[in-house]
Design a protein around this motif. Structure first.
Motif, short mmCIF file in Angstrom:
data_model
loop_
_atom_site.label_atom_id
_atom_site.label_comp_id
_atom_site.label_asym_id
_atom_site.label_seq_id
_atom_site.Cartn_x
_atom_site.Cartn_y
_atom_site.Cartn_z
N ASP A 1 0.03 -4.36 6.73
CA ASP A 1 0.99 -3.93 5.88
C ASP A 1 0.32 -3.29 4.56
O ASP A 1 0.65 -2.15 4.08
N ALA A 2 -0.94 -3.82 4.43
CA ALA A 2 -1.83 -2.87 3.64
C ALA A 2 -2.04 -1.46 3.96
O ALA A 2 -2.06 -0.67 3.43
N ARG A 3 -2.50 -1.39 5.24
CA ARG A 3 -2.73 0.00 6.01
C ARG A 3 -1.58 0.92 5.83
O ARG A 3 -1.69 1.94 5.65
N ALA A 4 -0.29 0.26 6.02
CA ALA A 4 0.87 1.06 6.03
C ALA A 4 1.31 1.51 4.58
O ALA A 4 1.39 2.76 4.42
N MET B 1 2.84 -7.58 -3.13
CA MET B 1 1.96 -7.86 -1.88
C MET B 1 0.60 -8.56 -2.21
O MET B 1 0.04 -8.08 -2.97
N ARG B 2 0.07 -9.66 -1.61
CA ARG B 2 -1.09 -10.37 -1.62
C ARG B 2 -1.44 -10.68 -0.46
O ARG B 2 -0.73 -11.42 0.20
N ASN B 3 -2.67 -10.47 -0.19
CA ASN B 3 -3.37 -10.99 1.16
C ASN B 3 -4.65 -11.54 0.85
O ASN B 3 -5.49 -10.93 0.05
N GLU B 4 -5.14 -12.53 1.56
CA GLU B 4 -6.48 -13.08 1.50
C GLU B 4 -7.18 -12.73 2.69
O GLU B 4 -6.50 -12.91 3.74
N ILE B 5 -8.41 -11.98 2.62
CA ILE B 5 -9.12 -11.64 3.80
C ILE B 5 -10.44 -12.08 3.80
O ILE B 5 -11.09 -12.37 2.79
N SER B 6 -11.10 -12.38 4.89
CA SER B 6 -12.48 -12.97 5.15
C SER B 6 -13.40 -11.83 6.02
O SER B 6 -12.82 -11.38 6.98
N PRO B 7 -14.62 -11.87 5.63
CA PRO B 7 -15.33 -10.92 6.41
C PRO B 7 -15.71 -11.31 7.74
O PRO B 7 -15.66 -12.61 8.12
#
Length: 97
Positions: A18-21, A1-7
């Motif tokens: 999905d990461a929290r799960a 699993m790979r996600n990109e997030i921004s502040p």
């Protein structure tokens, strides 16, 4: 699993659902964040006891910064005096006195 997030505008990062799960983090839960020397970040579920333990460790570190030792200014003044004495001693040795 790979996600990109921004502040967001306040600098916060929102973990994708999905990461929290995977971490097992519910609303109000804790996540332990470990910054590694290679620049990576490790996230893992942090139970309440672990979070409280980390908070106590941080508080202990804050207290360790206090003490009876010299202030930075006093420390630097002492080092300058030592350096001046060393310079004078080297000058005496170089002049043969």
């Amino acid at each position: 699993m790979r996600n990109e997030i921004s502040p967001d505008g306040r600098g916060r990062l929102l973990l994708p659902k999905d990461a929290r799960a995977v971490l097992g983090v519910l609303e109000g839960g804790n996540v332990a964040v470990e910054l590694r020397s290679d620049g990576s970040v490790l996230l893992r579920h942090a139970g309440k006891a672990e979070a409280e333990s980390a908070a106590r460790a941080i508080d202990a570190l804050r207290g360790s910064m206090k003490g009876d030792g010299p202030s930075v200014s006093e420390f630097l003044a002492g080092r300058r005096r030592e350096a001046k004495l060393e310079d004078e001693q080297e000058a005496r040795l170089a002049s043969g006195a």
